[in-house]
Design an enzyme around this catalytic site. Structure first.
Site, short mmCIF file in Angstrom:
data_model
loop_
_atom_site.label_atom_id
_atom_site.label_comp_id
_atom_site.label_asym_id
_atom_site.label_seq_id
_atom_site.Cartn_x
_atom_site.Cartn_y
_atom_site.Cartn_z
N ARG A 49 0.84 -1.19 0.00
CA ARG A 49 0.00 0.00 0.00
C ARG A 49 0.88 1.25 0.00
O ARG A 49 2.09 1.15 0.11
CB ARG A 49 -0.94 -0.02 1.21
CG ARG A 49 -0.23 -0.48 2.47
CD ARG A 49 -0.58 0.18 3.70
NE ARG A 49 -0.45 1.61 3.65
CZ ARG A 49 0.70 2.27 3.78
NH1 ARG A 49 1.87 1.64 3.94
NH2 ARG A 49 0.73 3.59 3.73
N GLY A 50 0.21 2.41 -0.08
CA GLY A 50 0.95 3.67 -0.19
C GLY A 50 1.01 4.03 -1.68
O GLY A 50 1.26 3.16 -2.52
N ALA A 51 0.77 5.31 -1.98
CA ALA A 51 0.57 5.71 -3.38
C ALA A 51 1.73 5.32 -4.32
O ALA A 51 1.51 4.59 -5.30
CB ALA A 51 0.28 7.20 -3.44
N GLN A 189 -2.48 2.31 9.89
CA GLN A 189 -1.19 2.44 9.21
C GLN A 189 -0.19 3.23 10.05
O GLN A 189 1.02 3.08 9.89
CB GLN A 189 -1.37 3.14 7.85
CG GLN A 189 -2.05 2.29 6.79
CD GLN A 189 -3.54 2.53 6.76
OE1 GLN A 189 -4.17 2.86 7.77
NE2 GLN A 189 -4.15 2.33 5.60
N ASP A 230 -2.09 11.13 -1.95
CA ASP A 230 -2.38 10.08 -2.93
C ASP A 230 -2.71 10.65 -4.31
O ASP A 230 -2.54 9.98 -5.32
CB ASP A 230 -3.54 9.21 -2.44
CG ASP A 230 -3.07 8.31 -1.32
OD1 ASP A 230 -2.97 8.80 -0.18
OD2 ASP A 230 -2.75 7.14 -1.60
N ASN A 240 -5.53 12.58 0.68
CA ASN A 240 -4.68 11.71 1.49
C ASN A 240 -5.57 10.93 2.46
O ASN A 240 -6.79 11.13 2.50
CB ASN A 240 -3.61 12.53 2.24
CG ASN A 240 -2.55 11.63 2.85
OD1 ASN A 240 -1.99 10.76 2.17
ND2 ASN A 240 -2.28 11.79 4.12
N LYS A 241 -4.96 10.08 3.24
CA LYS A 241 -5.70 9.21 4.18
C LYS A 241 -6.73 9.99 4.98
O LYS A 241 -6.44 11.10 5.44
CB LYS A 241 -4.67 8.53 5.10
CG LYS A 241 -5.24 7.58 6.11
CD LYS A 241 -6.15 6.50 5.51
CE LYS A 241 -5.46 5.66 4.44
NZ LYS A 241 -6.41 4.84 3.67
O1 MRU Z 1 -4.72 3.31 2.13
P1 MRU Z 1 -3.22 3.48 2.11
O2 MRU Z 1 -2.56 2.90 3.29
O3 MRU Z 1 -2.61 3.05 0.80
O4 MRU Z 1 -3.06 5.07 2.22
C1 MRU Z 1 -1.78 5.62 2.08
C2 MRU Z 1 -1.75 7.07 2.34
O5 MRU Z 1 -2.76 7.73 2.49
C3 MRU Z 1 -0.40 7.72 2.30
O6 MRU Z 1 -0.39 8.85 3.13
C4 MRU Z 1 -0.12 8.18 0.87
O7 MRU Z 1 -0.26 7.10 -0.01
C5 MRU Z 1 1.21 8.76 0.73
S1 MRU Z 1 2.44 7.47 0.69
C6 MRU Z 1 3.95 8.09 0.45
#
Ligand code: MRU
Length: 332
Positions: A49-51, A189, A230, A240-241
Site C-alpha cells: 500500500r501507499g501511493a 497504518q 495520494d 490523502n488518508k
Molecule cells: O490506504 P493506504 O494505506 O494506501 O493510504 C496511504 C496514504 O494515504 C499515504 O499517506 C499516501 O499514499 C502517501 S504514501 C507516500
C-alpha cells in the site's frame, strides 16, 4: 541492505516478493508469487500500500504478466485489472500507463524491456524520496515536534519515504525531538507501520488516537504536521488518508505549518480541483471487525471513505522532488 533495513518488495525476474503489511508489526511475513493477479489482490487488500508503492508494484505485476505470455490482449487485460484495484492514488495509473506506452506489439522482447521499465519506475520513486527528504528537511527548524498521519515511509514508497523521509532526514540533522503518530483508523497504518519504521530508525515517537491531535496541538506539543498525498489536483487540493483534512484545519486554527510531501508522480494535472478526485470507499468490515473480533453488529450501517481532500489554502507548502511549492499552487 543493512541489517534491520526494511525491504517491502522486489522482483528478481522470476518471482515477486512482498512483505505483507497487514500482518505488521506483530509478524514479518513475506509472500512470493509468479502471477500478476496475486499482486492485484495484494494491492486491493493493502498487503502492499501507499501511493508510490502501489504504482511500482503494479508495474512489476505487468512485467510478470508478460513473462507468463507475451500477448498484447492479455497484457492490456492485466493493465485494466490492476487499474481496478484502487481508485484514488494516481501513481498507480501513472505507472500502468507508462508500462503500456513501452509495450511494442510483436517485438518479441517485451518482458525484458518492461521489466527494465518497472525497475526504472521503482528507482525513480526511490530517487524522488531522497530529494523530497532534502527539500523538506530544510523547512524544519530545530528542535521540532511533529505530527504525522498514515504511513509514508519505506513501506509506502520503497525509498526512504515522502513525509516520513523528511522526518528521518530532519532527525539525522538533529532537528526532530519527537514524532506524534496518529494511529490512523480504521487500518492503523500509523500505529502499526509508521511506529514500526520509527522504532527501526531510532526516532522518539508516541502513538495517539487520531482525535487526540487537537489536544496535542492546542497544548503546544507539536510545531508542525506533515503527511503524504495520494493525488494532488492542479490547484493543489490534496487527497490523502482520511483524517488529513481535519489535521489541516487544526493547523490553521493554531497557526502552525501543515506540509504535504509527495513526488510529482502524485500530481494529476488532468484534474483542476480536488472535488474531481475519486475517493475510495472501503468495506464496512474494516470498521465492524478488528483482528477477527466483532466491534459492533453487522446490521449497523457504515460509511467508510478511505481518503479525504485537504483544500489547497490549508496547505503551507507542497514538498516535491522538484522543490517546495507554496500557495497558491498551479501544477497545470
Ligand atoms: O490506504 P493506504 O494505506 O494506501 O493510504 C496511504 C496514504 O494515504 C499515504 O499517506 C499516501 O499514499 C502517501 S504514501 C507516500
Amino acid at each position: 541492505m543493512k541489517k534491520g533495513d526494511i525491504n517491502p518488495f522486489g522482483f528478481d525476474g522470476e518471482i515477486f516478493r512482498f512483505l505483507d503489511q497487514t500482518k505488521l508489526p506483530l509478524e514479518e511475513v513475506y509472500v512470493e508469487t509468479g502471477h500478476y493477479e496475486r499482486i492485484a489482490e495484494a494491492i486491493e487488500r493493502l498487503e502492499v500500500r501507499g501511493a508510490p508503492a502501489i504504482g511500482v508494484c503494479a508495474a512489476y505485476a505487468l512485467a510478470l504478466a508478460l513473462k507468463e505470455n507475451d500477448d498484447e490482449e492479455l497484457f492490456l487485460r492485466a493493465a485494466e485489472r490492476l487499474k481496478r484495484t484502487r481508485p484514488t492514488a494516481v501513481n498507480l495509473f501513472w505507472a500502468i500507463d507508462k508500462m503500456i506506452s513501452h509495450y511494442i506489439p510483436g517485438a518479441g522482447d517485451n518482458f525484458h524491456r518492461l521489466k527494465i521499465t518497472a525497475e526504472e519506475i521503482h528507482l525513480h520513486e526511490v530517487n524522488n524520496c531522497a530529494r523530497i527528504a532534502q527539500h523538506g528537511s530544510a523547512l524544519i527548524k530545530s528542535p521540532s515536534n511533529v505530527i504525522t498521519h498514515c504511513n509514508t515511509g519505506v513501506l509506502a514508497v520503497a525509498g526512504t519515504g515522502t513525509a516520513l523521509g523528511v522526518i528521518k532526514q530532519a532527525f539525522t540533522e538533529g532537528k526532530i525531538k519527537h514524532v506524534y503518530v496518529d494511529e490512523t483508523r480504521p487500518l492503523y497504518q500509523g500505529s502499526r507501520l509508521t511506529a514500526f519504521e520509527l522504532e527501526r530508525a531510532g526516532i522518539p515517537f508516541s502513538v495517539n488516537v487520531d482525535s487526540a491531535a487537537a489536544v496535542i496541538i492546542s497544548q503546544g506539543k507539536a510545531d508542525l504536521v506533515i503527511t503524504g498525498a495520494d493525488r494532488i489536483a492542479s490547484n493543489g487540493d490534496s487527497a490523502n488518508k482520511i483524517g488529513t483534512f481535519n489535521l489541516s484545519v487544526l493547523c490553521k486554527q493554531f497557526n502552525i505549518p501543515f506540509y504535504i510531501a509527495a513526488p510529482t508522480t502524485t500530481i494529476d494535472r488532468s484534474l483542476r480541483a480536488g472535488k474531481e478526485i475519486i475517493i475510495e470507499e472501503r468495506d464496512a468490515s474494516e470498521l465492524r471487525r478488528h483482528r477477527g473480533a466483532e466491534i459492533f453488529p453487522a446490521h449497523y450501517p457504515v460509511y467508510n471513505p478511505a481518503f479525504d481532500v485537504t483544500p489547497a489554502e490549508n496547505i503551507t507548502a507542497i514538498i516535491t522532488e522538484e522543490g517546495v511549492f507554496k500557495y497558491p499552487y498551479d501544477f497545470s
